[in-house]
Design an enzyme around this catalytic site. Structure first.
Site, PDB file in Angstrom:
ATOM      1  N   GLU A   1       4.373   2.458  -1.706  1.00  0.00           N
ATOM      2  CA  GLU A   1       4.085   3.890  -1.840  1.00  0.00           C
ATOM      3  C   GLU A   1       5.327   4.761  -2.018  1.00  0.00           C
ATOM      4  OE1 GLU A   1       1.621   5.239   1.348  1.00  0.00           O
ATOM      5  OE2 GLU A   1      -0.085   4.020   0.744  1.00  0.00           O
TER       6      GLU A   1
ATOM      7  N   GLU B   1      -4.032  -1.890   0.049  1.00  0.00           N
ATOM      8  CA  GLU B   1      -4.445  -1.161   1.254  1.00  0.00           C
ATOM      9  C   GLU B   1      -5.678  -0.331   0.952  1.00  0.00           C
ATOM     10  OE1 GLU B   1      -1.725   1.395   3.361  1.00  0.00           O
ATOM     11  OE2 GLU B   1      -0.050   0.011   3.066  1.00  0.00           O
TER      12      GLU B   1
END
Length: 474
Positions: free
Chosen positions: A173, A384
């Site tokens: 991320e 995720e």
């Protein structure tokens, strides 16, 4: 009740289910052996009030000492994969690659071997938010030299573990690393959205590319593994026709800014966003764009540095123009202040315990289809997704429903839209330190349980992942 053909309930051959964690969130042992201080150690020790419950990651789940139990939990859940991250400061205590911690090296080696012994594939993330504080003192991700420091760290990790680890993630991320950090929300707590955030943006892409090239040239020929980059994808949809163009720009801002340089055929910044930020920067009085330019050599260095597309997804947002005098901004990842928009949820989207996460399962399918349309027919790995809750209720029906809904949409994307999704990892293997939420928010994936407690098979995440669809669609 929605009913679909039986074939739509089938996952593709070889599809892998897993769970994910991050070093700072579970390892604890923040100063064990020769481990150095990371930016999260530094921030929370100095500003404990920044965390909702005043907690820290000093002990967390104590995985540094209880790694054997972690592996047992993964095996009890029947996981195919387990994604965890290395702590840069645990493996390289002075940050630079010429000093390797023997204890840090042994810790990850034992964890990898134990997973393989149970038939669980390790998926290793090199960077999950925890930069050495020493490097932050030298400018952190705003310093272009960080790309070389990261590449050297990556080479050490590959040399130690690439013989056993076949799937690697360079950075988790980057939008959180840059956008959330440079708006003062997450470590290292710097407020510089105008310039610092975009310097980080470019440098983290350079760091990824250099690490990928090292693996590709030095390690792939021998070990035949794969390596990529994880993006956090939020689905944006327009409030009405008037917002369609700005919504497309918002997707470029939150997604393509970190995707286009790597995954597009031409490389470089996404064109519409690059033009927008250049024009806005000039109007603001800057002599050049706040978004730093790539040289032709840098474009080629970054372009094509992937083996699959990895994504995290938690929520969706509706895009509308700000009304006169209305305040914009407020969510670390939205770009609303930069674009002059407001992001909100539709009234019928179910809430969660986390203020920014609203449930919109169809948005998950939309994201997968959008990625295929933007970057072609390639392998997609969901690294995720999960559901935040509070309390300790083991009768976790809301989380079960969440996975039923989201996995349904993923299967529709696979079977109807022909998106080649090859795996799915739930967040998280266990309740852990959830950054600024501390321990007030329970793990976003598995059924609620206290730290280190054992789940029965009927409560396991894999059970939900594999049979939830049968109960909701059958």
């Amino acid at each position: 009740m929605l009913r679909l053909e039986a074939r739509l309930l089938e996952f593709p051959p070889g599809f892998k289910f897993g769970a994910a964690t991050a070093a700072y969130q579970i390892e604890g042992a923040w100063n064990a052996s020769d481990k150095a201080v990371s930016i999260w150690d530094e921030l929370i020790h100095k500003h404990r009030d920044r965390v909702v419950d005043g907690s820290d990651g000093d002990v967390a789940c104590d995985s540094y000492h209880q790694w054997k139990r972690d592996v047992e939990m993964a095996a009890e859940l029947g996981l195919d994969t387990y994604r965890f991250s290395l702590s840069w400061t645990r493996l390289l205590p002075i940050g630079f690659a010429h000093v390797v911690s023997e204890d840090g090296k042994a810790y990850y080696s034992k964890l990898i071997d134990a997973l393989l012994a149970k038939g669980i594939e390790p998926v290793v993330t090199l960077y999950h938010f925890d930069l050495p504080q020493k490097f932050q003192d030298l400018g952190g991700w705003a310093n272009p030299l960080v790309a070389n420091w990261f590449a050297a760290y990556a080479r050490v990790a590959f040399s130690l573990y690439a013989d056993r680890v076949k799937t690697w993630i360079t950075v988790n991320e980057p939008i959180a690393v840059c956008d959330s950090s440079y708006n003062g929300y997450m470590a290292p707590d710097i407020k510089d959205e105008d310039v610092g955030m975009y310097l980080c943006n470019k440098n983290i892409l350079m760091a990824h590319a250099k690490a990928w090239r090292i693996y590709d040239e030095e390690f792939r020929p021998k070990y035949k593994g794969q390596i990529s980059f994880i993006n956090h994808l939020v689905w944006f949809e327009p409030a009405g026709k008037a917002e369609e163009e700005v919504t497309a720009l918002a997707m470029e801002y939150i997604a393509s800014r970190y995707c286009h340089p790597i995954f597009s055929e031409e490389g470089g910044w996404p064109p519409a966003l690059e033009t927008y930020l250049f024009t806005k920067s000039i109007k603001e009085g800057y002599k050049r764009s706040r978004l730093p330019a790539f040289t032709s050599e840098e474009i080629e260095l970054i372009r094509g540095t992937y083996d699959f597309y990895a994504l995290n997804h938690y929520t969706s947002k509706v895009v509308r123009f700000a009304r006169s005098g209305e305040k914009v901004g407020g969510w670390p990842l939205d770009g609303s202040a930069e674009l002059g928009i407001v992001l909100e949820a539709r009234p019928n989207w179910k809430p969660t315990s986390c203020w920014w996460i609203k449930q919109h399962p169809e948005g998950f399918r939309n994201v997968l289809v959008w990625l295929k349309e933007q970057y072609g027919d390639q392998k997609f790995l969901v690294t995720e997704i999960g559901y935040p809750s509070k309390g300790s209720n083991l009768d976790d029906t809301e989380r079960v429903q969440y996975f039923q809904d989201y996995l349904t949409q993923m299967l529709l994307a696979i079977q109807i839209d022909k998106v080649n999704v090859i795996g799915f990892s739930a967040w998280s293997l266990m309740d852990n330190f959830e950054w600024m939420d501390g321990y007030s928010t329970k793990a976003r994936a598995l059924p609620d349980f206290q730290l280190r407690s054992t789940l029965t098979s009927s409560k396991s995440a894999l059970f939900f992942l594999k049979i939830a669809l049968l109960t909701s669609l059958g």
